[in-house]
Design a protein around this motif. Structure first.
Motif, PDB file in Angstrom:
ATOM      1  N   GLY A 188     -36.270  17.883  18.217  1.00  0.00           N
ATOM      2  CA  GLY A 188     -37.398  17.011  17.908  1.00  0.00           C
ATOM      3  C   GLY A 188     -37.018  15.753  17.160  1.00  0.00           C
ATOM      4  O   GLY A 188     -37.881  14.942  16.821  1.00  0.00           O
ATOM      5  N   LYS A 189     -35.712  15.547  16.908  1.00  0.00           N
ATOM      6  CA  LYS A 189     -35.273  14.342  16.200  1.00  0.00           C
ATOM      7  C   LYS A 189     -35.207  13.178  17.168  1.00  0.00           C
ATOM      8  O   LYS A 189     -34.630  13.287  18.255  1.00  0.00           O
ATOM      9  CB  LYS A 189     -33.894  14.574  15.560  1.00  0.00           C
ATOM     10  N   ARG A 190     -35.796  12.043  16.780  1.00  0.00           N
ATOM     11  CA  ARG A 190     -35.810  10.871  17.639  1.00  0.00           C
ATOM     12  C   ARG A 190     -34.802   9.833  17.168  1.00  0.00           C
ATOM     13  O   ARG A 190     -34.611   9.646  15.965  1.00  0.00           O
ATOM     14  CB  ARG A 190     -37.203  10.242  17.662  1.00  0.00           C
ATOM     15  N   ARG A 191     -34.162   9.166  18.119  1.00  0.00           N
ATOM     16  CA  ARG A 191     -33.250   8.078  17.768  1.00  0.00           C
ATOM     17  C   ARG A 191     -33.377   6.975  18.814  1.00  0.00           C
ATOM     18  O   ARG A 191     -33.704   7.219  19.974  1.00  0.00           O
ATOM     19  CB  ARG A 191     -31.800   8.549  17.701  1.00  0.00           C
ATOM     20  N   TRP A 192     -33.141   5.748  18.364  1.00  0.00           N
ATOM     21  CA  TRP A 192     -33.167   4.598  19.253  1.00  0.00           C
ATOM     22  C   TRP A 192     -31.747   4.180  19.589  1.00  0.00           C
ATOM     23  O   TRP A 192     -30.887   4.085  18.710  1.00  0.00           O
ATOM     24  CB  TRP A 192     -33.887   3.429  18.586  1.00  0.00           C
ATOM     25  N   LEU A 193     -31.498   3.922  20.860  1.00  0.00           N
ATOM     26  CA  LEU A 193     -30.246   3.339  21.312  1.00  0.00           C
ATOM     27  C   LEU A 193     -30.541   1.897  21.690  1.00  0.00           C
ATOM     28  O   LEU A 193     -31.274   1.636  22.643  1.00  0.00           O
ATOM     29  CB  LEU A 193     -29.700   4.105  22.521  1.00  0.00           C
ATOM     30  N   THR A 194     -30.001   0.964  20.912  1.00  0.00           N
ATOM     31  CA  THR A 194     -30.277  -0.443  21.166  1.00  0.00           C
ATOM     32  C   THR A 194     -29.253  -1.026  22.124  1.00  0.00           C
ATOM     33  O   THR A 194     -28.084  -0.650  22.125  1.00  0.00           O
ATOM     34  CB  THR A 194     -30.268  -1.250  19.856  1.00  0.00           C
ATOM     35  N   ASN A 195     -29.717  -1.975  22.938  1.00  0.00           N
ATOM     36  CA  ASN A 195     -28.865  -2.676  23.895  1.00  0.00           C
ATOM     37  C   ASN A 195     -27.992  -1.734  24.705  1.00  0.00           C
ATOM     38  O   ASN A 195     -26.758  -1.829  24.679  1.00  0.00           O
ATOM     39  CB  ASN A 195     -27.979  -3.692  23.156  1.00  0.00           C
ATOM     40  N   PRO A 196     -28.573  -0.786  25.432  1.00  0.00           N
ATOM     41  CA  PRO A 196     -27.772   0.155  26.225  1.00  0.00           C
ATOM     42  C   PRO A 196     -26.945  -0.562  27.280  1.00  0.00           C
ATOM     43  O   PRO A 196     -27.346  -1.605  27.813  1.00  0.00           O
ATOM     44  CB  PRO A 196     -28.830   1.064  26.861  1.00  0.00           C
ATOM     45  N   GLY A 197     -25.770   0.002  27.575  1.00  0.00           N
ATOM     46  CA  GLY A 197     -24.856  -0.591  28.536  1.00  0.00           C
ATOM     47  C   GLY A 197     -24.949   0.064  29.899  1.00  0.00           C
ATOM     48  O   GLY A 197     -25.734   0.997  30.116  1.00  0.00           O
ATOM     49  N   PRO A 198     -24.133  -0.402  30.852  1.00  0.00           N
ATOM     50  CA  PRO A 198     -24.208   0.101  32.236  1.00  0.00           C
ATOM     51  C   PRO A 198     -23.906   1.587  32.371  1.00  0.00           C
ATOM     52  O   PRO A 198     -24.356   2.231  33.321  1.00  0.00           O
ATOM     53  CB  PRO A 198     -23.170  -0.748  32.978  1.00  0.00           C
ATOM     54  N   ASP A 199     -23.150   2.155  31.430  1.00  0.00           N
ATOM     55  CA  ASP A 199     -22.789   3.567  31.531  1.00  0.00           C
ATOM     56  C   ASP A 199     -23.830   4.507  30.933  1.00  0.00           C
ATOM     57  O   ASP A 199     -23.698   5.724  31.052  1.00  0.00           O
ATOM     58  CB  ASP A 199     -21.435   3.816  30.840  1.00  0.00           C
TER      59      ASP A 199
END
Length: 410
Positions: free
Chosen positions: A161-172
């Motif tokens: 249930g822990k949320r995290r943001w991934l900023t500026n994701p790349g092609p992979d």
């Protein structure tokens, strides 16, 4: 978590700075998305991330205080404190923008529907289990090339249930069912991507008649202030990374322009108040303009050490280099593929995912000229120096296109 719950623990200042930079930039996008979409959910996420920034700043300050043992240390570390404080200021400004929605501060519906026409659409979409995007990488989907839409952040929830943001994701980066995507791009492209991701048709906000005749002036002012403030933040980090007084000077000029825009906007608001039945509905506009101006002030604080000739501590540059979005400075070779072409002709942003945020070119005896926020019509010439922002993979591709396979030395 309350501030008193935070105790000293050894942390990497570089990692704290990198996370603060990425979080601050994400907060700007999320806060405007909350206002444009009238979304309480996004606004609450902004306030949660703002709380995380408070903790990061406290941890970073404690570590810096522990590291300072002499006047020389204090002189070197003072700009680091400034960068931390500026990122926190951006976070607070984003929180103020989010509160326009949370606290239902007056905002004319007309400006909410008019703003998306003036800026790229900024929309959140949740990936459905049956979506063609599920379990595929961004490279495989090829979204930006086909639609012009970029995924600027992914929010993912773990099994616990822990949320995290991934900023500026790349092609992979692979998209998964349940991922919440923050999309930015042209309206038609956003509609296509939204439907492919969620399975539902995208329903843009319906325009309403403005209560004020010259509302477009307010829209133009707010849009320009937002664009300039975001650019100032990007350039400020670039100034620190490359220890460039020229870039820092551009940040100072942008901050002054935003101040002037805010002053004119305040005058417009006071005049408009006499032409509406309920002037209270303009409060949100005032809050939005004030918070946006604070962001440009924070950008100036980030670059202030460079502008005043104080050498930036290496940890700041290292943090910028390790953040999710990299900033590179490259020299355009005379025989490079991009030399003599415009940014739009070669579709640089589409090909590389990089945004060219400034171009420096010589002006003979007059010194250097900076072109900030270059557009698709901006021509690159041999000898130009560009500052660009985006993914690491994109920066490598851009290096090839400008004929500079190394990061340009400041």
């Amino acid at each position: 978590m309350d501030p008193q719950d935070v105790e000293y623990e050894p942390v990497s200042v570089k990692e704290v700075l990198a996370e603060m930079k990425d979080t601050a930039e994400l907060l700007i996008d999320l806060s405007y998305s909350a206002v444009l979409n009238g979304s309480d959910d996004i606004a609450r996420e902004v306030l949660e991330l703002e709380g995380r920034m408070d903790i990061l700043q406290l941890q970073g300050r404690m570590s810096l205080l522990m590291a300072s043992r002499s006047p020389e240390d204090a002189e070197q570390l003072a700009p680091v404190l400034g960068v931390m404080g500026a990122a926190e200021k951006i976070s607070n400004a984003a929180g103020d923008i989010a509160k326009i929605v949370i606290e239902d501060i007056g905002m004319p519906d007309a400006i909410r529907t008019a703003l998306p026409e003036a800026v790229e659409a900024l929309v959140r979409a949740t990936v459905d289990e049956g979506s063609a995007y599920a379990n595929r990488t961004l490279l495989d989907i090829n979204m930006e090339t086909e639609t012009g839409v970029r995924v600027i952040a992914i929010r993912r929830e773990s099994a616990t249930g822990k949320r995290r943001w991934l900023t500026n994701p790349g092609p992979d980066n692979e998209l998964q069912a349940g991922d919440s995507l923050l999309l930015r791009g042209p309206r038609d492209g956003v509609a296509t991507v939204y439907e492919a991701a969620t399975g539902d048709a995208y329903e843009p906000t319906v325009a309403v008649d403005p209560p004020i005749e010259d509302l477009e002036r307010a829209v133009d002012s707010i849009t320009l202030m937002k664009d300039m403030s975001e650019l100032a933040v990007d350039l400020a980090y670039g100034a620190v990374l490359f220890d460039s007084e020229g870039v820092a000077e551009e940040v100072k000029q942008l901050e002054a322009e935003v101040d002037a825009l805010k002053s004119r906007f305040e005058a417009w608001t006071l005049r408009a108040a006499s032409r509406v039945e309920d002037p209270v509905q303009l409060r949100g506009l005032v809050h939005l303009a004030s918070a946006t101006e604070v962001i440009s002030d924070a950008a100036l604080e980030i670059s202030e050490g460079v502008y005043r000739g104080i050498d930036a501590h290496p940890v700041v540059a290292a943090a910028v280099e390790e953040s999710d979005e990299v900033i590179v400075r490259l020299s355009v070779a005379a025989n490079a593929p991009l030399a003599g072409t415009t940014l739009g002709e070669e579709m640089v942003k589409t090909q590389t995912g990089m945004r060219v945020i400034a171009v420096r070119r010589g002006r003979d005896e007059d010194g250097d000229e900076w072109v900030v926020q270059p557009g698709p019509e901006t021509e690159l010439r041999g000898g130009d120096v560009i500052i660009a922002k985006g993914t690491r993979a994109g920066s490598e591709r851009l290096s090839e296109l400008v004929g500079d396979t190394r990061e340009f030395e400041a």
